[in-house]
Design a protein around this motif. Structure first.
Motif, PDB file in Angstrom:
ATOM      1  N   ARG A 169      -1.953   0.915   8.655  1.00  0.00           N
ATOM      2  CA  ARG A 169      -1.000   0.548   9.698  1.00  0.00           C
ATOM      3  C   ARG A 169      -0.724  -0.955   9.697  1.00  0.00           C
ATOM      4  O   ARG A 169       0.340  -1.385  10.110  1.00  0.00           O
ATOM      5  CB  ARG A 169      -1.533   0.988  11.065  1.00  0.00           C
ATOM      6  N   MET A 170      -1.696  -1.714   9.234  1.00  0.00           N
ATOM      7  CA  MET A 170      -1.494  -3.156   9.124  1.00  0.00           C
ATOM      8  C   MET A 170      -2.465  -3.738   8.111  1.00  0.00           C
ATOM      9  O   MET A 170      -3.523  -3.166   7.823  1.00  0.00           O
ATOM     10  CB  MET A 170      -1.638  -3.853  10.477  1.00  0.00           C
ATOM     11  N   GLY A 198      -6.355  -2.343   7.690  1.00  0.00           N
ATOM     12  CA  GLY A 198      -6.815  -1.539   8.814  1.00  0.00           C
ATOM     13  C   GLY A 198      -6.932  -2.364  10.077  1.00  0.00           C
ATOM     14  O   GLY A 198      -7.237  -3.567  10.037  1.00  0.00           O
ATOM     15  N   GLU A 199      -6.688  -1.719  11.199  1.00  0.00           N
ATOM     16  CA  GLU A 199      -6.631  -2.447  12.466  1.00  0.00           C
ATOM     17  C   GLU A 199      -7.945  -3.116  12.830  1.00  0.00           C
ATOM     18  O   GLU A 199      -7.954  -4.245  13.338  1.00  0.00           O
ATOM     19  CB  GLU A 199      -6.177  -1.486  13.573  1.00  0.00           C
ATOM     20  N   ASP A 200      -9.075  -2.448  12.590  1.00  0.00           N
ATOM     21  CA  ASP A 200     -10.363  -3.049  12.952  1.00  0.00           C
ATOM     22  C   ASP A 200     -10.625  -4.324  12.160  1.00  0.00           C
ATOM     23  O   ASP A 200     -11.067  -5.346  12.723  1.00  0.00           O
ATOM     24  CB  ASP A 200     -11.499  -2.048  12.736  1.00  0.00           C
ATOM     25  N   VAL A 245       7.277  -6.745   9.661  1.00  0.00           N
ATOM     26  CA  VAL A 245       7.324  -5.285   9.740  1.00  0.00           C
ATOM     27  C   VAL A 245       7.826  -4.741   8.412  1.00  0.00           C
ATOM     28  O   VAL A 245       8.850  -5.198   7.888  1.00  0.00           O
ATOM     29  CB  VAL A 245       8.234  -4.831  10.895  1.00  0.00           C
ATOM     30  N   VAL A 246       7.094  -3.769   7.858  1.00  0.00           N
ATOM     31  CA  VAL A 246       7.378  -3.278   6.511  1.00  0.00           C
ATOM     32  C   VAL A 246       7.570  -1.764   6.547  1.00  0.00           C
ATOM     33  O   VAL A 246       6.828  -1.052   7.240  1.00  0.00           O
ATOM     34  CB  VAL A 246       6.219  -3.631   5.546  1.00  0.00           C
ATOM     35  N   VAL A 275       2.713  -5.365   9.201  1.00  0.00           N
ATOM     36  CA  VAL A 275       2.471  -4.127   9.927  1.00  0.00           C
ATOM     37  C   VAL A 275       3.475  -3.067   9.490  1.00  0.00           C
ATOM     38  O   VAL A 275       4.585  -3.372   9.052  1.00  0.00           O
ATOM     39  CB  VAL A 275       2.552  -4.328  11.459  1.00  0.00           C
ATOM     40  N   ARG A 276       3.060  -1.840   9.626  1.00  0.00           N
ATOM     41  CA  ARG A 276       3.882  -0.696   9.243  1.00  0.00           C
ATOM     42  C   ARG A 276       4.996  -0.480  10.259  1.00  0.00           C
ATOM     43  O   ARG A 276       4.806  -0.669  11.459  1.00  0.00           O
ATOM     44  CB  ARG A 276       2.975   0.537   9.176  1.00  0.00           C
TER      45      ARG A 276
END
Length: 242
Positions: free
Chosen positions: A81-82, A34-36, A64-65, A52-53
């Motif tokens: 997202r990551m 998660g980004e946070d 990048v996946v 990262v997505r």
């Protein structure tokens, strides 16, 4: 930038392996999602690898996946997202001596409770969370998610006899003393037992005082995370007005 579309990619295989506590301990790594949480890990200079997505603007050096492939590696199952692989040795070190309040978790096996108590410890300024006995791994995925970034703020220490010079206040719902009548100024450790097993004999015998959080009889007991929050809030309020 090339997009990884194979689940056999070594970096993805490492992410999946770190779902196991034995791998986390052996490699000295764990995963945040998660980004946070990734931002918190980056701020702590703890990130070993970043994924990262596809479709998300990647930070420098991120892999990048493909979305479905990332979902298969994710501890959440979908939607991240990551995610980042994080170094355990970058986490804050436990203090050598205690000046304020520390929290002792005795055999707390639920990772959600361990993570929530870390988050609560951060909110109320606890200096350390001591893991006594068979506690859940604070770097496990559920604990990290529940901690909401506190993993990078509050030190943890696995020890059965930490800070012997600090006063030890133990919580027990059947005790006679009310926590409101206890001096919680530091250096002090507040000990919580697992919900079923309660306080270990070693903690009970060492405690300077065993106290309770008063409650009605409508519930048998408080969840350990709720009890910890009340105790730490009481200590924080006392320090603020002391």
């Amino acid at each position: 930038m090339e997009v990884v579309r194979s689940a056999r990619n070594p970096r993805l295989r490492r992410v999946r392996a770190l779902a196991r506590a034995s791998e986390r301990q052996e490699q000295g790594l764990f995963v945040v999602e998660g980004e946070d949480l990734v931002r918190a890990a980056l701020a702590a200079n703890a990130v070993e690898d970043l994924l990262v997505r596809e479709g998300v603007e990647p930070p420098a050096e991120a892999m990048v996946v493909d979305g479905d492939v990332l979902d298969a590696a994710s501890g959440r199952g979908s939607g991240s997202r990551m995610l980042a692989v994080v170094r355990t040795d970058a986490l804050p070190a436990a203090p050598t001596a205690l000046s304020g309040v520390g929290l002792v978790l005795c055999g707390v096996g639920d990772p959600g409770n361990v993570g929530t108590l870390l988050r609560t410890a951060a909110a109320f300024g606890a200096e350390v969370v001591v893991l006594h006995g068979a506690c859940s791994d604070p770097t496990g995925p559920k604990a990290v998610q529940a901690a909401m970034g506190a993993t990078f703020v509050v030190p943890t220490l696995a020890a059965d006899d930490a800070y012997p010079d600090a006063r030890l206040v133990a919580l027990d719902g059947n005790a006679d003393t009310d926590i409101a009548d206890v001096d919680l100024r530091g250096p002090v450790l507040i000990a919580l037992g697992a919900e079923r097993e309660g306080l270990p004999a070693a903690i009970r015998s060492r405690a300077d005082v065993v106290c309770r959080i008063p409650q009605t009889k409508r519930a048998e007991s408080l969840n350990v995370a709720a009890a910890g929050a009340i105790a730490l809030a009481q200590a924080y309020r006392g320090a603020a007005h002391g």
